[in-house]
Design a protein around this motif. Structure first.
Motif, mmCIF file in Angstrom:
data_model
loop_
_atom_site.group_PDB
_atom_site.id
_atom_site.type_symbol
_atom_site.label_atom_id
_atom_site.label_comp_id
_atom_site.label_asym_id
_atom_site.label_seq_id
_atom_site.Cartn_x
_atom_site.Cartn_y
_atom_site.Cartn_z
ATOM 1 N N MET A 1 30.872 32.796 38.820
ATOM 2 C CA MET A 1 31.503 32.784 40.134
ATOM 3 C C MET A 1 32.002 31.374 40.401
ATOM 4 O O MET A 1 31.545 30.402 39.792
ATOM 5 C CB MET A 1 30.541 33.239 41.219
ATOM 6 N N THR A 2 32.953 31.247 41.305
ATOM 7 C CA THR A 2 33.502 29.938 41.628
ATOM 8 C C THR A 2 33.703 29.831 43.126
ATOM 9 O O THR A 2 33.953 30.834 43.800
ATOM 10 C CB THR A 2 34.830 29.689 40.883
ATOM 11 N N GLY A 3 33.557 28.636 43.661
ATOM 12 C CA GLY A 3 33.732 28.440 45.092
ATOM 13 C C GLY A 3 32.398 28.409 45.816
ATOM 14 O O GLY A 3 31.321 28.351 45.208
ATOM 15 N N GLY A 4 32.462 28.478 47.141
ATOM 16 C CA GLY A 4 31.260 28.347 47.959
ATOM 17 C C GLY A 4 30.261 29.456 47.799
ATOM 18 O O GLY A 4 29.078 29.289 48.058
ATOM 19 N N GLY A 5 30.730 30.624 47.355
ATOM 20 C CA GLY A 5 29.822 31.712 47.078
ATOM 21 C C GLY A 5 29.857 32.822 48.104
ATOM 22 O O GLY A 5 30.655 32.814 49.039
ATOM 23 N N PHE A 6 29.004 33.821 47.874
ATOM 24 C CA PHE A 6 28.795 34.983 48.736
ATOM 25 C C PHE A 6 29.912 36.019 48.619
ATOM 26 O O PHE A 6 29.739 37.168 49.004
ATOM 27 C CB PHE A 6 28.611 34.573 50.205
ATOM 28 N N ALA A 7 31.077 35.620 48.139
ATOM 29 C CA ALA A 7 32.228 36.513 47.988
ATOM 30 C C ALA A 7 33.309 35.719 47.277
ATOM 31 O O ALA A 7 33.103 34.575 46.877
ATOM 32 C CB ALA A 7 32.721 36.998 49.359
ATOM 33 N N GLY A 8 34.482 36.344 47.091
ATOM 34 C CA GLY A 8 35.623 35.601 46.564
ATOM 35 C C GLY A 8 35.866 35.825 45.093
ATOM 36 O O GLY A 8 35.946 36.963 44.634
ATOM 37 N N CYS A 9 35.973 34.744 44.326
ATOM 38 C CA CYS A 9 36.474 34.804 42.952
ATOM 39 C C CYS A 9 35.442 34.395 41.914
ATOM 40 O O CYS A 9 34.513 33.627 42.192
ATOM 41 C CB CYS A 9 37.692 33.884 42.796
ATOM 42 N N ALA A 10 35.667 34.894 40.713
ATOM 43 C CA ALA A 10 34.989 34.422 39.515
ATOM 44 C C ALA A 10 36.042 33.841 38.589
ATOM 45 O O ALA A 10 37.239 34.072 38.765
ATOM 46 C CB ALA A 10 34.238 35.564 38.834
ATOM 47 N N VAL A 11 35.588 33.081 37.599
ATOM 48 C CA VAL A 11 36.510 32.460 36.655
ATOM 49 C C VAL A 11 35.958 32.635 35.245
ATOM 50 O O VAL A 11 34.743 32.541 35.035
ATOM 51 C CB VAL A 11 36.724 30.965 36.999
ATOM 52 N N ALA A 12 36.842 32.929 34.305
ATOM 53 C CA ALA A 12 36.425 33.135 32.919
ATOM 54 C C ALA A 12 37.211 32.217 31.994
ATOM 55 O O ALA A 12 38.403 31.986 32.204
ATOM 56 C CB ALA A 12 36.637 34.593 32.498
ATOM 57 N N LEU A 13 36.535 31.696 30.984
ATOM 58 C CA LEU A 13 37.184 30.962 29.908
ATOM 59 C C LEU A 13 37.407 31.951 28.772
ATOM 60 O O LEU A 13 36.457 32.572 28.276
ATOM 61 C CB LEU A 13 36.303 29.802 29.435
ATOM 62 N N VAL A 14 38.660 32.107 28.358
ATOM 63 C CA VAL A 14 39.046 33.187 27.458
ATOM 64 C C VAL A 14 39.918 32.641 26.337
ATOM 65 O O VAL A 14 40.703 31.710 26.545
ATOM 66 C CB VAL A 14 39.832 34.261 28.252
ATOM 67 N N ARG A 15 39.764 33.206 25.144
ATOM 68 C CA ARG A 15 40.727 32.915 24.089
ATOM 69 C C ARG A 15 42.097 33.368 24.575
ATOM 70 O O ARG A 15 42.257 34.503 25.034
ATOM 71 C CB ARG A 15 40.364 33.649 22.808
ATOM 72 N N GLU A 16 43.065 32.486 24.497
ATOM 73 C CA GLU A 16 44.363 32.751 25.110
ATOM 74 C C GLU A 16 44.970 34.073 24.645
ATOM 75 O O GLU A 16 45.523 34.839 25.451
ATOM 76 C CB GLU A 16 45.312 31.592 24.805
ATOM 77 N N ALA A 17 44.840 34.383 23.385
ATOM 78 C CA ALA A 17 45.435 35.614 22.852
ATOM 79 C C ALA A 17 44.770 36.866 23.397
ATOM 80 O O ALA A 17 45.373 37.950 23.417
ATOM 81 C CB ALA A 17 45.347 35.606 21.328
ATOM 82 N N ASP A 18 43.525 36.748 23.852
ATOM 83 C CA ASP A 18 42.782 37.902 24.351
ATOM 84 C C ASP A 18 42.882 38.083 25.856
ATOM 85 O O ASP A 18 42.353 39.066 26.399
ATOM 86 C CB ASP A 18 41.301 37.773 23.978
ATOM 87 N N ALA A 19 43.536 37.161 26.552
ATOM 88 C CA ALA A 19 43.571 37.210 28.015
ATOM 89 C C ALA A 19 44.213 38.486 28.562
ATOM 90 O O ALA A 19 43.661 39.116 29.480
ATOM 91 C CB ALA A 19 44.270 35.972 28.568
ATOM 92 N N PRO A 20 45.374 38.930 28.058
ATOM 93 C CA PRO A 20 45.974 40.151 28.619
ATOM 94 C C PRO A 20 45.073 41.376 28.495
ATOM 95 O O PRO A 20 44.950 42.167 29.438
ATOM 96 C CB PRO A 20 47.260 40.312 27.805
ATOM 97 N N ALA A 21 44.436 41.539 27.340
ATOM 98 C CA ALA A 21 43.555 42.690 27.151
ATOM 99 C C ALA A 21 42.332 42.601 28.052
ATOM 100 O O ALA A 21 41.858 43.622 28.590
ATOM 101 C CB ALA A 21 43.126 42.782 25.686
#
Length: 388
Positions: A334-354
């Motif tokens: 998760m990212t940000g202050g918490g309790f709701a909102g967004c998460a963030v992932a580190l992904v191999r660039e070629a696999d991001a669309p899938a």
């Protein structure tokens, strides 16, 4: 997935429609995604955010008096106030009024302006929509009032807006990355000295931002409670802030901390102390191009926020879990202050669309919510341009 809306053109045309003439100035200030280092900023610690291509844009022209009038395109609302008669109220206008108040309290003589605002930083998603609005407002005042733009000073004043006018006891991270972001890079920020170091993502990786479609408000959430607990723990250790407590020092005295202040305060402090160490390790992994190490640290960070700091949610946990199950995902949190909102992932660039396709489908099926997913490269900080 890349967001490509041309907000510059949109606010320019809307200004012409509203005022019958082109704007004199265009300003923009970005939102941000924090890769690692959560709730460490107000503990004088280390954070590793990246400014987003998503930003608040403001088309404006100076007025001869002290009135500020701004129309928000996404909210369909217009606000107006006088700089000589600022009064607290409610709603998005408080970020404008609070920015004016902080600047005037610091000795700046301000001139009024009228403008049209459009932001594509989602509200309440943990991507710093409020900091983007504050820095865009301050950049606008700098242009119409004729004072030099000092990014770090403006970030401090924008933080004061948030703390003293709006009432959210946030740290300096959001405002500093919006003011000082660098294109194509994240920034390792020392929140005590305000020293920054630009660091690049490991080659062949991408950042995927995953919006759970749940929202928070810092003032109404447990954000301020967490800050008070951190201050209580710092007082126990006899230090200015938890940044001054090493992992070894914490482990040696954590049982005494729990006895004196309670287990909840102990766990809050454990998150902050360990998160500072993780953030420095993450920056080192980025310098070395070690994507797996960076991903592992992001995973560990989420576990700490989930268990010790207790600022995650079922939707955030679901989004993180789904992302981790996909090929090419190196880590997620998760990212940000918490309790709701967004998460963030580190992904191999070629696999991001899938990954986006799979997580989007499964998140909707399991949560009943429609998440939003997008990529963003590091963006530059707040800027302005004169319109010919």
């Amino acid at each position: 997935m890349r967001y490509t809306a041309d907000l510059r053109a949109e606010v320019t045309e809307a200004f012409k429609t509203r005022y019958g003439a082109p704007p004199e100035v265009l300003v923009r200030a970005p939102g941000r995604v924090n890769l690692i280092g959560e709730h460490t900023d107000y503990n004088d610690g280390f954070v590793l955010p990246m400014a987003l291509e998503r930003a608040a844009w403001l088309a404006l022209r100076a007025r001869p008096d002290d009135t500020v009038t701004v129309r928000s395109l996404e909210l369909g609302d217009e606000v107006s106030f006088r700089l000589s008669a600022l009064e607290r109220g409610e709603g998005w206008a408080e970020y404008l009024k609070g920015s004016a108040w902080a600047l005037q309290e610091d000795g700046f003589h301000l001139r009024g302006f009228e403008g049209v605002l459009r932001s594509d930083v989602p509200l309440g998603a943990g991507l710093s929509s409020s900091a983007a609005l504050e820095l865009a407002t301050m950049r606008a005042f700098a242009e119409v009032s004729g004072f030099p733009w000092e990014p770090k000073r403006m970030a401090r004043l924008a933080q004061r807006t948030e703390n003293a006018w709006v009432g959210a006891q946030t740290g300096i991270m959001d405002q500093l990355i919006s003011a000082c972001g660098e294109a194509g890079r994240a920034l390792l920020i020392d929140c005590r000295s305000l020293e920054t170091e630009a660091v690049a993502l490991p080659a062949g990786t991408a950042v995927v931002i995953m919006d759970t479609a749940t929202r928070h408000k810092h003032v109404e959430s447990g954000y301020n409670d967490r800050r008070r607990q951190c201050e209580e723990a710092a007082a126990f250790f006899g230090v200015r802030a938890l940044r001054d407590v090493s992992l070894a020092d914490f482990r040696a005295r954590e049982e005494a901390l729990a006895a004196a202040c309670g287990d909840e305060v102990r766990r809050r402090a454990r998150h902050v102390v360990s998160e500072n160490a993780r953030t420095l390790a993450a920056a080192a992994a980025m310098r070395a191009g070690d994507a797996p190490a960076l991903g592992r640290l992001m995973d560990e960070s989420h576990a700490s926020m989930q268990g010790d700091f207790e600022i995650s949610s079922s939707e955030l946990d679901l989004m993180v879990s789904l992302a981790r199950q996909q090929p090419g995902c190196l880590g997620a949190r998760m990212t940000g202050g918490g309790f709701a909102g967004c998460a963030v992932a580190l992904v191999r660039e070629a696999d991001a669309p899938a990954l986006v396709a799979a997580v989007s489908q499964r998140y909707a099926a399991e949560s009943g919510l429609e998440g939003a997913f997008y990529l963003s490269e590091g963006a530059a900080g707040a800027s302005a341009e004169r319109v010919a």
